[in-house]
Scaffold this active site. Structure first.
Site, PDB file in Angstrom:
ATOM      1  N   SER A   1       0.820  -1.208   0.000  1.00 61.26           N
ATOM      2  CA  SER A   1       0.000   0.000   0.000  1.00 61.26           C
ATOM      3  C   SER A   1       0.855   1.258   0.000  1.00 61.26           C
ATOM      4  O   SER A   1       0.327   2.346  -0.160  1.00 61.26           O
ATOM      5  CB  SER A   1      -0.938  -0.008   1.205  1.00 61.26           C
ATOM      6  OG  SER A   1      -0.202  -0.230   2.375  1.00 61.26           O
TER       7      SER A   1
ATOM      8  N   HIS B   1      -2.053  -2.588  -6.372  1.00 63.28           N
ATOM      9  CA  HIS B   1      -2.599  -2.225  -5.064  1.00 63.28           C
ATOM     10  C   HIS B   1      -4.125  -2.278  -5.107  1.00 63.28           C
ATOM     11  O   HIS B   1      -4.766  -1.405  -5.687  1.00 63.28           O
ATOM     12  CB  HIS B   1      -2.086  -0.821  -4.677  1.00 63.28           C
ATOM     13  CG  HIS B   1      -2.554  -0.368  -3.344  1.00 63.28           C
ATOM     14  ND1 HIS B   1      -2.750   0.957  -3.026  1.00 63.28           N
ATOM     15  CD2 HIS B   1      -2.868  -1.057  -2.223  1.00 63.28           C
ATOM     16  CE1 HIS B   1      -3.166   1.049  -1.789  1.00 63.28           C
ATOM     17  NE2 HIS B   1      -3.253  -0.159  -1.278  1.00 63.28           N
TER      18      HIS B   1
ATOM     19  N   GLU C   1      -4.702   0.140  -8.128  1.00 61.66           N
ATOM     20  CA  GLU C   1      -3.684   1.157  -8.406  1.00 61.66           C
ATOM     21  C   GLU C   1      -2.462   0.394  -8.919  1.00 61.66           C
ATOM     22  O   GLU C   1      -1.891  -0.425  -8.199  1.00 61.66           O
ATOM     23  CB  GLU C   1      -3.378   1.883  -7.089  1.00 61.66           C
ATOM     24  CG  GLU C   1      -2.606   3.161  -7.216  1.00 61.66           C
ATOM     25  CD  GLU C   1      -2.450   3.846  -5.855  1.00 61.66           C
ATOM     26  OE1 GLU C   1      -2.397   3.167  -4.806  1.00 61.66           O
ATOM     27  OE2 GLU C   1      -2.370   5.091  -5.846  1.00 61.66           O
TER      28      GLU C   1
ATOM     29  N   ASN D   1      -2.882   6.321  -0.898  1.00 62.03           N
ATOM     30  CA  ASN D   1      -2.586   6.546   0.515  1.00 62.03           C
ATOM     31  C   ASN D   1      -1.911   7.885   0.791  1.00 62.03           C
ATOM     32  O   ASN D   1      -1.946   8.383   1.913  1.00 62.03           O
ATOM     33  CB  ASN D   1      -1.766   5.388   1.062  1.00 62.03           C
ATOM     34  CG  ASN D   1      -2.685   4.229   1.401  1.00 62.03           C
ATOM     35  OD1 ASN D   1      -3.772   4.449   1.934  1.00 62.03           O
ATOM     36  ND2 ASN D   1      -2.284   3.025   1.075  1.00 62.03           N
TER      37      ASN D   1
HETATM   38  N1  CAA Z   1     -17.593  -9.432   0.239  1.00 57.63           N
HETATM   39  C1  CAA Z   1     -18.776  -9.377  -0.414  1.00 57.63           C
HETATM   40  N2  CAA Z   1     -19.680  -8.381  -0.231  1.00 57.63           N
HETATM   41  C2  CAA Z   1     -19.359  -7.420   0.651  1.00 57.63           C
HETATM   42  C3  CAA Z   1     -18.148  -7.410   1.372  1.00 57.63           C
HETATM   43  C4  CAA Z   1     -17.247  -8.474   1.131  1.00 57.63           C
HETATM   44  N3  CAA Z   1     -16.064  -8.565   1.757  1.00 57.63           N
HETATM   45  N4  CAA Z   1     -18.134  -6.322   2.165  1.00 57.63           N
HETATM   46  C5  CAA Z   1     -19.269  -5.660   1.952  1.00 57.63           C
HETATM   47  N5  CAA Z   1     -20.027  -6.318   1.044  1.00 57.63           N
HETATM   48  C6  CAA Z   1     -21.324  -5.913   0.485  1.00 57.63           C
HETATM   49  C7  CAA Z   1     -22.495  -6.182   1.372  1.00 57.63           C
HETATM   50  O1  CAA Z   1     -22.997  -7.480   1.199  1.00 57.63           O
HETATM   51  C8  CAA Z   1     -23.505  -5.135   0.895  1.00 57.63           C
HETATM   52  O2  CAA Z   1     -24.149  -5.543  -0.309  1.00 57.63           O
HETATM   53  P1  CAA Z   1     -25.557  -4.885  -0.761  1.00 57.63           P
HETATM   54  O3  CAA Z   1     -25.485  -3.419  -0.552  1.00 57.63           O
HETATM   55  O4  CAA Z   1     -25.667  -5.263  -2.208  1.00 57.63           O
HETATM   56  O5  CAA Z   1     -26.550  -5.556   0.109  1.00 57.63           O
HETATM   57  C9  CAA Z   1     -22.613  -3.970   0.481  1.00 57.63           C
HETATM   58  O6  CAA Z   1     -21.294  -4.493   0.339  1.00 57.63           O
HETATM   59  C10 CAA Z   1     -22.637  -2.926   1.522  1.00 57.63           C
HETATM   60  O7  CAA Z   1     -22.235  -3.507   2.758  1.00 57.63           O
HETATM   61  P2  CAA Z   1     -22.801  -3.062   4.154  1.00 57.63           P
HETATM   62  O8  CAA Z   1     -24.272  -2.742   4.014  1.00 57.63           O
HETATM   63  O9  CAA Z   1     -22.397  -4.100   5.134  1.00 57.63           O
HETATM   64  O10 CAA Z   1     -21.986  -1.772   4.547  1.00 57.63           O
HETATM   65  P3  CAA Z   1     -21.689  -0.461   3.736  1.00 57.63           P
HETATM   66  O11 CAA Z   1     -22.881   0.025   3.001  1.00 57.63           O
HETATM   67  O12 CAA Z   1     -21.006   0.464   4.687  1.00 57.63           O
HETATM   68  O13 CAA Z   1     -20.619  -0.896   2.625  1.00 57.63           O
HETATM   69  C11 CAA Z   1     -18.328  -0.879   2.179  1.00 57.63           C
HETATM   70  C12 CAA Z   1     -19.450  -1.501   2.966  1.00 57.63           C
HETATM   71  C13 CAA Z   1     -18.414  -1.346   0.716  1.00 57.63           C
HETATM   72  C14 CAA Z   1     -17.037  -1.398   2.791  1.00 57.63           C
HETATM   73  C15 CAA Z   1     -18.436   0.682   2.237  1.00 57.63           C
HETATM   74  O14 CAA Z   1     -18.606   1.085   3.560  1.00 57.63           O
HETATM   75  C16 CAA Z   1     -17.254   1.391   1.691  1.00 57.63           C
HETATM   76  O15 CAA Z   1     -17.109   1.555   0.486  1.00 57.63           O
HETATM   77  N6  CAA Z   1     -16.348   1.854   2.601  1.00 57.63           N
HETATM   78  C17 CAA Z   1     -15.129   2.520   2.238  1.00 57.63           C
HETATM   79  C18 CAA Z   1     -14.123   1.486   1.863  1.00 57.63           C
HETATM   80  C19 CAA Z   1     -12.815   2.108   1.534  1.00 57.63           C
HETATM   81  O16 CAA Z   1     -12.606   3.290   1.533  1.00 57.63           O
HETATM   82  N7  CAA Z   1     -11.857   1.235   1.213  1.00 57.63           N
HETATM   83  C20 CAA Z   1     -10.540   1.636   0.932  1.00 57.63           C
HETATM   84  C21 CAA Z   1      -9.746   1.465   2.180  1.00 57.63           C
HETATM   85  S1  CAA Z   1      -8.108   2.000   1.950  1.00 57.63           S
HETATM   86  C22 CAA Z   1      -7.371   0.676   1.269  1.00 57.63           C
HETATM   87  O17 CAA Z   1      -7.875  -0.386   1.138  1.00 57.63           O
HETATM   88  C23 CAA Z   1      -6.018   0.936   0.814  1.00 57.63           C
HETATM   89  C24 CAA Z   1      -4.935   0.844   1.794  1.00 57.63           C
HETATM   90  O18 CAA Z   1      -3.841   0.629   1.336  1.00 57.63           O
HETATM   91  C25 CAA Z   1      -5.074   1.081   3.221  1.00 57.63           C
END
Ligand code: CAA
Length: 283
Positions: A119, A140, A152, A190
């Site tokens: 990352s 990434h 990425e 990041n």
């Molecule tokens: N596998 C399958 N489906 C998943 C899942 C997984 N691991 N996680 C979530 N889902 C699905 C759920 O089943 C749900 O589906 P529906 O809406 O179709 O019913 C949908 O995603 C939404 O889930 P939730 O209702 O539980 O929760 P939410 O609406 O908050 O969504 C989320 C979850 C997609 C994670 C959303 O909150 C989100 O986009 N969050 C931000 C994530 C983000 O910013 N990620 C980047 C992090 S930084 C990174 O990764 C880089 C690094 O280097 C640190």
């Protein structure tokens, strides 16, 4: 598929997600980690995630079972000998990653591409420990991998045009949107995300607002799906701190100094969702 036989090194949250999307796209996947309990946990994570797609009617039980069958868990890194591309998603520590890349370079066939899901660590430096630096690249993925569209793609200084193009194509075949960047600390994702999270921690540290208020403002005001403190808990506070250190060391600019409160939480073992406590408490 441009690569049929894929190996993923590291069966944690990211590695298992990458293995899942590769298997969902039709690849045969080797999922490697150092202990059987880690690969077993990774396989359980994949099964749970696939189940969510089944419940929503996006996959049948049969398809889900077929996808799982395409993933072979192993503790042997020597299995790299069967891979056309390896995606490393091990712990974010340069020394560990270098050891893994040396081994992969030893066991993988000469034409095999070596990608890292790092990352923020320099792809160029990792490539330099191999005898095939032109075949090393960053891929990434974002967490949760099965849901997030972005890959990425990080070009190391030595990455060849051919390898770069192959990885851009492969990312699309995985159902993702690849976006290319050059190899500088934190890349783009990041470098932009972590200072925002760090600033949110400063707001808490200085008593500007409570965690819920900070997150509500960013969710409702900026349309972010999660507030920065909730997202930090989800990513892991140790990872957030580590990436801030990489930015701080890499650029030598005080604007990247990690907030003392972030350090304190990590020192306490309050690492977020995975330890049951971060900025919020999890049951
Ligand atoms: N596998 C399958 N489906 C998943 C899942 C997984 N691991 N996680 C979530 N889902 C699905 C759920 O089943 C749900 O589906 P529906 O809406 O179709 O019913 C949908 O995603 C939404 O889930 P939730 O209702 O539980 O929760 P939410 O609406 O908050 O969504 C989320 C979850 C997609 C994670 C959303 O909150 C989100 O986009 N969050 C931000 C994530 C983000 O910013 N990620 C980047 C992090 S930084 C990174 O990764 C880089 C690094 O280097 C640190």
């Amino acid at each position: 598929m441009s690569f049929q036989r894929v190996m993923v090194v590291g069966a944690g949250q990211m590695g298992s997600g990458i293995a899942q999307v590769a298997a969902q796209a039709g690849c045969d996947v080797i999922l490697q980690d150092i202990k059987e309990e880690y690969t077993e946990r990774g396989m359980r994570t994949i099964a749970t995630s696939l189940n969510r797609f089944v419940k929503k009617g996006q996959l049948t039980e049969e398809e889900s079972a077929q996808i799982l069958k395409r993933i072979t868990p192993t503790t042997e890194i020597e299995m790299a000998r069967n891979a056309e591309i390896v995606i490393e998603a091990a712990t974010e520590q340069m020394a560990i990653k270098k050891e893994i890349f040396k081994k992969l370079d030893e066991f993988a066939p000469q034409q095999t591409l070596l990608a890292t899901n790092t990352s923020s660590l320099p792809v160029t430096e990792l490539a330099a420990v191999t005898k095939r630096p032109d075949q090393v690249i960053g891929m990434h993925f974002m967490n949760p991998v099965p849901m997030m569209k972005l890959v990425e793609v990080i070009r190391g200084l030595q990455t060849s045009d051919e390898v770069f193009q192959a990885v851009m194509n492969f990312s699309e075949e995985l159902g993702k949107k690849p976006v290319a960047v050059q190899d500088f600390p934190g890349f783009i994702s990041n470098r932009v995300l972590m200072p925002m999270i760090n600033e949110a921690v400063y707001c808490l540290y200085e008593g500007v607002a409570e965690p819920q208020a900070i997150d509500e403002i960013m969710k409702l005001g900026m349309n972010h799906p999660m507030g920065p403190l909730q997202l930090a808990d989800f990513i892991g506070l140790d990872t957030c701190l580590y990436i801030m250190e990489v930015l701080y060391d890499g650029f030598g600019d005080s604007k990247y100094r990690p907030c003392p409160l972030l350090r304190k939480y990590v020192a306490a073992g309050w690492l977020g969702k995975k330890t049951g406590r971060g900025f919020y408490v999890y049951e």
